[in-house]
Design an enzyme around this catalytic site. Structure first.
Site, short mmCIF file in Angstrom:
data_model
loop_
_atom_site.label_atom_id
_atom_site.label_comp_id
_atom_site.label_asym_id
_atom_site.label_seq_id
_atom_site.Cartn_x
_atom_site.Cartn_y
_atom_site.Cartn_z
N GLU A 1 5.16 10.20 4.19
CA GLU A 1 4.94 9.02 3.72
C GLU A 1 4.79 9.03 2.25
O GLU A 1 4.24 10.21 1.61
CB GLU A 1 3.97 8.24 4.62
CG GLU A 1 3.57 6.86 4.08
CD GLU A 1 2.84 6.02 5.18
OE1 GLU A 1 2.96 4.67 5.13
OE2 GLU A 1 2.13 6.59 5.83
N ASP B 1 0.88 -1.03 -0.16
CA ASP B 1 0.03 -0.01 -0.08
C ASP B 1 0.75 1.17 -0.12
O ASP B 1 0.67 2.31 -0.85
CB ASP B 1 -1.09 0.17 1.34
CG ASP B 1 -1.68 1.32 1.46
OD1 ASP B 1 -2.40 1.69 0.34
OD2 ASP B 1 -1.71 1.82 2.33
N TYR C 1 -8.65 1.99 6.02
CA TYR C 1 -9.40 2.26 4.72
C TYR C 1 -10.76 1.98 4.97
O TYR C 1 -11.36 1.28 4.32
CB TYR C 1 -8.75 1.71 3.63
CG TYR C 1 -7.43 2.11 3.19
CD1 TYR C 1 -7.17 3.23 2.24
CD2 TYR C 1 -6.19 1.48 3.45
CE1 TYR C 1 -5.87 3.85 1.90
CE2 TYR C 1 -5.01 2.10 3.17
CZ TYR C 1 -5.03 3.15 2.35
OH TYR C 1 -3.54 3.74 2.02
N ASP D 1 4.23 0.71 4.09
CA ASP D 1 3.97 -0.89 4.69
C ASP D 1 4.06 -1.79 3.79
O ASP D 1 4.25 -1.64 2.52
CB ASP D 1 2.83 -0.49 5.73
CG ASP D 1 1.69 -0.02 4.83
OD1 ASP D 1 1.66 0.11 3.78
OD2 ASP D 1 0.38 -0.06 5.52
#
Length: 710
Positions: free
Chosen positions: A453, A88, A238, A91
């Site tokens: 990120e 994703d 999510y 991670d």
């Protein structure tokens, strides 16, 4: 990616309230600089980012040397092959809701601008990326009413900081069914598969038909259920905010792939259920196209297909909110010109809206007076990401790009720590960082998961916008570009010290470390050799093979050999330490290493032991503190991977000097005689072979005797 990051809806009301208030205040906005960037290179690298996110068995034509096969047991818990797909973000969970959104957006870009990909030489790579994700979705759909929507547990995954290739945690598979449905993720995946069918129709019609079949089945499953009751594992990461937008999104793409008007009717039938602005009947327009709200993309496509005012007005209202404003309200702009929606992935939102603006502005149905506004908006937001403010937010591109993205595999820690090493071992080319705060503030730190990120969905709309910028402004992709890196460190090393010593022994403390990263890998066949020059043992007329080895401490089942010959002509011997069967991997302070303490000893009461001339003794620190040493070589499955060996081969010797003490005397005569009678002690066979016929026998004893009597 952490849990709070994806709870966008929870903060939406607050964000919109702030937006309304700030829009009423005077704002000093500096839009992106007019200068253009190398959009061809940026597009090339943005696509390459998806290669670094791949899970499963990687293809032979991969363009890097630091990613390896990973997640090869995915699906084994349910008896299926669920390998493949993309990790994703920073991670290693495979969340299919954002993954399917990403793949659909990439396919949409090809649908719009295939000529740009052809001209830039990137068609193969973007199509490979789209197929990689959709191949995985097909695996996840083993029957018409079963769909596996996630592999990996978010909590378990996020508790470990290491490279994907050596994951050890459990990776459960989660499914939705007709009885336990997940309409949003099923419809989102149907959209991806249908968009893939649309762009593969010309080049691979059989694959396109396969994708379309799965798309229709998943859509039917989502439409029949109209529920997300079974979609639970992604909660907090999510969480779906609804499914009617995905149903329209999927139906539109199935229509575009099949030209079956029943799906167009379906797409429009869900529109009354789309989200509305608070206390109005106006379709929501104050957010943007993203993994959890795809009605913006659906309404744009419906506007082009149907030319109906409801869709044209709605998409223009959304784009106006992001540019000139609607009824005195508009998106907040940072002082340097970024259209700033939300703290998580601010650049993701701005560049995705830039793509939508670019798509809509090219349609003849766009209000003519707004075309240049939308195109200028697209350029300003893309340029902001590429560095118009003086720094790039794209890894490996432009001026002052991010060096420390929040990404486990790119960082390459072998100790399960963000600060070890202090640098990233790999360049995550093309990854779009989350982006700045509302004041253009940004810190390039690995721990900054809010602004630094990266994620698959971050690059999705960005890639589409870059294709449009390339189409308009050009640019030169780097010829034959590959991410082949020079290793920054030895991948397997040994640290050792002189743990203890005495008149008849040497005791070594040694730790073997797995710091692999090109790619990271588990080692289970490591050995190392400790070399000794035993000339003093031979001179004492003692057989080196009679020395005793012991181990008083070992982590795991480590075997310490007896003393073995290496080069008897030079009196070089060694001890082999075998770690075979020990799974050592770069995944934690204990996991990445094994320790052993071993001793080589002569009999008690003897005084001839002297380690100072030993090859592996040189440079050893004294005491319990170990340090890296290079004269204790390490082997992986018999192949030397670190350190030095003493040279083997012939050197000058004195004929008859069987004990290598540089003299030919009665001791040599006795040594050869003992060797022939008893097989001991070890002697220099080359020197003992007086007539050099290749054999040491009675004739050689006689020749030594004649020499001594001369």
């Amino acid at each position: 990616m952490i849990n709070i990051k994806r709870k966008l809806k929870k903060f939406a009301g607050f964000a919109l309230a702030v937006s309304v208030m700030t829009s009423l205040l005077p704002q000093s906005v500096t839009m992106g600089a007019a200068s253009t960037f190398n959009y061809g290179e940026a597009l090339q690298k943005s696509i390459m980012f998806y290669e670094f996110q791949r899970s499963g068995a990687l293809p032979a034509d991969k363009r890097d040397n630091w990613r390896g096969d990973s997640g090869l047991k995915d699906g084994s818990d349910v008896g299926l092959d669920l390998t493949g797909g993309w990790y994703d973000a920073g991670d290693h969970v495979k969340f299919n809701l954002p993954m399917s959104y990403t793949a659909a957006m990439l396919a949409w870009s090809v649908y719009e601008d295939k000529a740009a990909y052809d001209q830039s030489g990137q068609t193969k790579y973007i199509m490979d990326a789209i197929k990689w994700a959709n191949d995985y979705f097909i695996k996840c759909h083993p029957s018409s009413d079963v769909y596996y929507y996630q592999v990996g547990d978010g909590g378990l995954d996020h508790s470990w900081w290491g490279p994907a290739e050596v994951m050890q945690m459990s990776r459960p598979s989660y499914k939705v069914t007709a009885a336990s449905p997940g309409s949003a993720v099923c419809a989102g995946t149907a959209a991806s598969l249908a968009a893939a069918a649309a762009v593969f129709k010309a080049s691979d019609p059989a694959y396109a038909e396969k994708c379309l079949k799965h798309a229709k089945e998943l859509f039917a499953m989502a439409d029949a259920a109209k529920s997300d009751a079974g979609y639970k594992a992604a909660s907090g990461f999510y969480t779906s905010g609804g499914f009617y937008d995905e149903l329209s999104w999927a139906a539109v793409w199935i229509y575009l792939a099949s030209n079956d008007s029943t799906y167009l009717d379906k797409a429009e039938s869900f529109v009354p259920n789309w989200g509305k602005e608070q206390q109005t009947d106006i379709i929501s327009y104050k957010w943007g196209q993203c993994w959890d709200d795809v009605h913006y993309g659906a309404e744009l496509l419906l506007a082009r297909i149907t030319n109906k005012a409801i869709y044209k007005e709605s998409i223009e209202r959304n784009l106006d909110y992001w540019t000139t404003g609607v009824n005195g309200e508009k998106i907040k702009y940072t002082p340097k010109g970024l259209a700033w929606l939300f703290q998580w992935g601010s650049l993701r939102h701005a560049t995705t809206q830039a793509f939508l603006a670019g798509v809509y502005a090219e349609w003849q149905g766009c209000t003519p007076s707004k075309v240049s506004t939308y195109k200028d908006f697209m350029k300003s937001q893309v340029d902001y990401a590429l560095g118009s403010t003086g720094r790039s937010f794209v890894v490996g591109f432009g001026q002052n790009p991010p060096q420390h993205p929040h990404h486990r595999t790119a960082h390459g820690s072998w100790t399960d720590q963000m600060n070890s090493p202090t640098y990233h071992r790999h360049t995550l080319y093309g990854a779009l960082a989350g982006g700045p705060d509302s004041s253009d503030g940004y810190t390039d730190e690995i721990s900054n998961y809010v602004n630094n990120e990266v994620a698959c969905d971050y690059n999705a709309g960005f890639t589409g916008a870059l294709a449009k910028m390339y189409k308009q402004y050009g640019g030169n992709p780097i010829a034959n570009f590959k991410a082949i890196e020079t290793k920054t460190n030895d991948e397997v090393i040994i640290k050792a010290s002189l743990n203890s010593t005495g008149p008849n022994y040497t005791e070594i403390k040694a730790l073997v470390y797995n710091q692999t990263g090109w790619p990271a890998r588990v080692t289970d066949k490591l050995t190392f050799k400790y070399f000794m020059d035993l000339s003093e043992i031979v001179a004492a007329n003692v057989d080196p093979l009679s020395l005793v080895t012991t181990s008083n401490y070992a982590e795991g089942k480590i075997k310490v050999s007896k003393v073995l010959p290496w080069d008897t002509a030079k009196n070089i011997y060694y001890v082999n330490v075998d770690l075979t069967g020990e799974n050592i991997y770069p995944g934690g302070q204990s996991a990445c290493r094994r320790e052993v303490q071993f001793r080589i000893a002569a009999p008690q009461g003897t005084s001839y032991w002297d380690p100072k001339n030993d090859f592996s003794y040189k440079g050893l620190p004294t005491g319990s503190t170990v340090d890296t040493v290079t004269n204790i070589p390490i082997y992986d499955n018999g192949v030397k991977v670190f350190g030095n060996e003493p040279t083997k081969g012939e050197d000058d010797f004195i004929l008859g000097d069987a004990n290598r003490d540089k003299n030919v005397d009665a001791l040599d005569y006795a040594a050869i005689k003992s060797y022939l009678l008893n097989g001991t002690p070890s002697i220099d066979l080359k020197a003992a072979d007086m007539n050099q016929d290749g054999t040491v026998d009675a004739l050689d004893i006689a020749l030594v005797k004649i020499y001594l009597l001369r």
